[in-house]
Design an enzyme around this catalytic site. Structure first.
Site, PDB file in Angstrom:
ATOM      1  N   GLU B 131     -99.750   7.244 -37.297  1.00  0.00           N
ATOM      2  CA  GLU B 131     -98.104   7.166 -37.459  1.00  0.00           C
ATOM      3  C   GLU B 131     -97.943   5.585 -37.122  1.00  0.00           C
ATOM      4  O   GLU B 131     -97.041   5.100 -37.649  1.00  0.00           O
ATOM      5  CB  GLU B 131     -97.628   7.867 -36.055  1.00  0.00           C
ATOM      6  CG  GLU B 131     -97.329   9.268 -36.342  1.00  0.00           C
ATOM      7  CD  GLU B 131     -96.551   9.645 -37.507  1.00  0.00           C
ATOM      8  OE1 GLU B 131     -97.349  10.025 -38.649  1.00  0.00           O
ATOM      9  OE2 GLU B 131     -95.231   9.854 -37.396  1.00  0.00           O
ATOM     10  N   THR B 184     -87.980   5.004 -42.243  1.00  0.00           N
ATOM     11  CA  THR B 184     -87.921   5.258 -40.780  1.00  0.00           C
ATOM     12  C   THR B 184     -87.712   3.984 -40.008  1.00  0.00           C
ATOM     13  O   THR B 184     -87.067   3.944 -38.803  1.00  0.00           O
ATOM     14  CB  THR B 184     -89.228   5.927 -40.251  1.00  0.00           C
ATOM     15  OG1 THR B 184     -89.433   7.303 -40.855  1.00  0.00           O
ATOM     16  CG2 THR B 184     -89.676   6.162 -38.765  1.00  0.00           C
TER      17      THR B 184
END
Lengths: 310, 310
Positions: B131, B184
């Protein structure tokens, strides 16, 4: 005339991470109210004991009578004749929901005398009115658990949304009240109005962990969730040797430790009364060494809220 | 040589009020990884499908291979020969944990090929490394539910403390992905780093309410707790007609509605698949009217995380 005697429990608000939204009630200490219907219209406070003369006898200024008056107004009986005796059985300004216990005892008493026109849950907003008078802020994290017993979540204030949470049945509480003065109004003022989002995330992670731990009856999870990165750092400076007390309580087997409400009382959750007793002894010894007088209480978590005792 | 094919689910992070600490997995969509042990040392990505050429084939830059490399390093087998095929079966950059699903599929595949030296929970930190590479922030609210299935609470990041939460078995999810671009990284940047304490209190009241609602399987409590006063107001501006979509979803019987992760996908929880289908139809019709293309998914909540499918 009809009369009733009611006990209402002390409460531990916040429960470390749950500032303004969590609280629980204890079996001891608590306050008692004796209430009598009279033929003379209006509310009268005939006696207060255990307060060293600190609480007002004026019905407009006393939180018990003022919240009962709100209740009577709402029920369309504003001039009902009532005599109140308030027996304080716990220290005032200790962070244990002293004013809430009295207010809740009074509201439960009047509701009982009138054959329960309202549910206990319905009494919460009236008790919050009393809190507003007592400490300038109508919060519910003491009055809701005092009224409902057990652990209580105030999910929302507008609209008011209160949820009873489960907890491990054998849970006990050690409470130590160091006799130093921390008025709730001042304790609220030292808290910053803006916080870092990352600290808020840490806090709601712990809130979620504590609530999960209560549902799962998982003491380890409850304990490691009892961390407050936002409010405790500011409030702890008002409590003598707070971090030493914390260390001592955890070393003696406390599940978690923190400030009760706005302090100065501190509390530890434990799995049994023996551990709780050991903790209060240890903390009181430490406070005595540094010249601070203290009181202590060991109690189970209260299950039922106020009760009629006579 | 030994090979395995793994499916890993898409995930909805935050679940409205639980920014950075809550997430859940869905049965569909999800990604697939086919992994093969080879005699040539090192990791090789031989094929990626469904990504329109957007994902890197370079093993150091691809999150799947990079996290598998971390895993192999930790197990003392840094040069193991591995061939990876990644089949994207969900949109990239949609807010549905696309990179997490791929990473988790890869880690689950290598752990399976090596006869599960680590538990699924142990894989979380490796997935978080992936991530970090994908979006500059090693959060766990997608990878943890993708790995563990169901609803997951990340109580704490340091140390990592992950708790599986229960949920109503019949719960369904309606997901609509409006095809607008919300990276994001950018979505995180528009969030303020400081917040009002009173808003934070509102937020953790809702977090506590949502967690309680999941334990109590109380849809009404779950729904009224799905309110975000801190992050949604900022992020919603990146999503076309967000508040109209919300109104439509709730009017069609949605329990609660919000942004999935950092968006632009939105989701609604429902009690049954018919309601979920009605919601996706209504929202897609609305988006079409304003000229926005969209994809939709109706799914149950995933119970088990990644599975071997071949």
């Amino acid at each position: 005339m009809k009369s009733v005697q009611v006990f209402a429990p002390a409460t531990v608000a916040n429960v470390v991470c749950g500032y303004d939204i969590l609280g629980f009630a204890v079996d001891a200490p608590g306050d008692e109210v004796t209430m009598r219907l009279t033929s003379t219209p209006g509310i009268r406070i005939s006696k207060i004991t255990g307060d060293d003369g600190r609480l007002p006898l004026d019905p407009a200024k006393n939180t018990v009578s003022a919240s009962v008056q709100h209740y009577l107004n709402a029920l369309g009986q504003p001039s009902l004749g009532i005599d109140i005796e308030l027996h304080k059985k716990m220290p005032i300004g200790s962070g244990l929901g002293s004013s809430s216990a009295s207010t809740v005892a009074g509201l439960f008493a009047i509701n009982t005398l009138l054959d329960n026109p309202l549910t206990t849950m319905d009494l919460v907003p009236f008790a919050m009115k009393g809190e507003e008078l007592a400490c300038g802020h109508g919060h519910a994290d003491n009055v809701a658990p005092a009224l409902l017993g057990g652990f209580v979540l105030i999910r929302s204030y507008e609209p008011l949304d209160i949820i009873k949470l489960p907890f491990p049945e054998d849970m006990c509480v050690a409470i130590v009240y160091p006799e130093v003065d921390v008025p709730t109004r001042d304790a609220r003022q030292i808290i910053r109005s803006k916080v870092q989002l990352k600290d808020a995330v840490t806090q709601w992670g712990n809130v979620a962990g504590l609530v999960s731990g209560l549902f799962m009856k998982d003491y380890a999870l409850i304990g490691r969730s009892m961390v407050d990165v936002l409010v405790e750092p500011a409030r702890s400076i008002l409590i003598p040797d707070f971090y030493q007390l914390r260390e001592l309580a955890l070393a003696q087997g406390g599940i978690g430790f923190g400030i009760s409400g706005s302090g100065p009382s501190v509390f530890a959750l434990t799995k049994d009364p023996e551990t709780a007793k050991r903790i209060t002894n240890t903390l009181q010894q430490h406070l005595q060494k540094i010249g601070i007088r203290s009181l202590s209480f060991v109690s189970s978590v209260n299950q039922q809220g106020p009760v009629v005792i006579g």
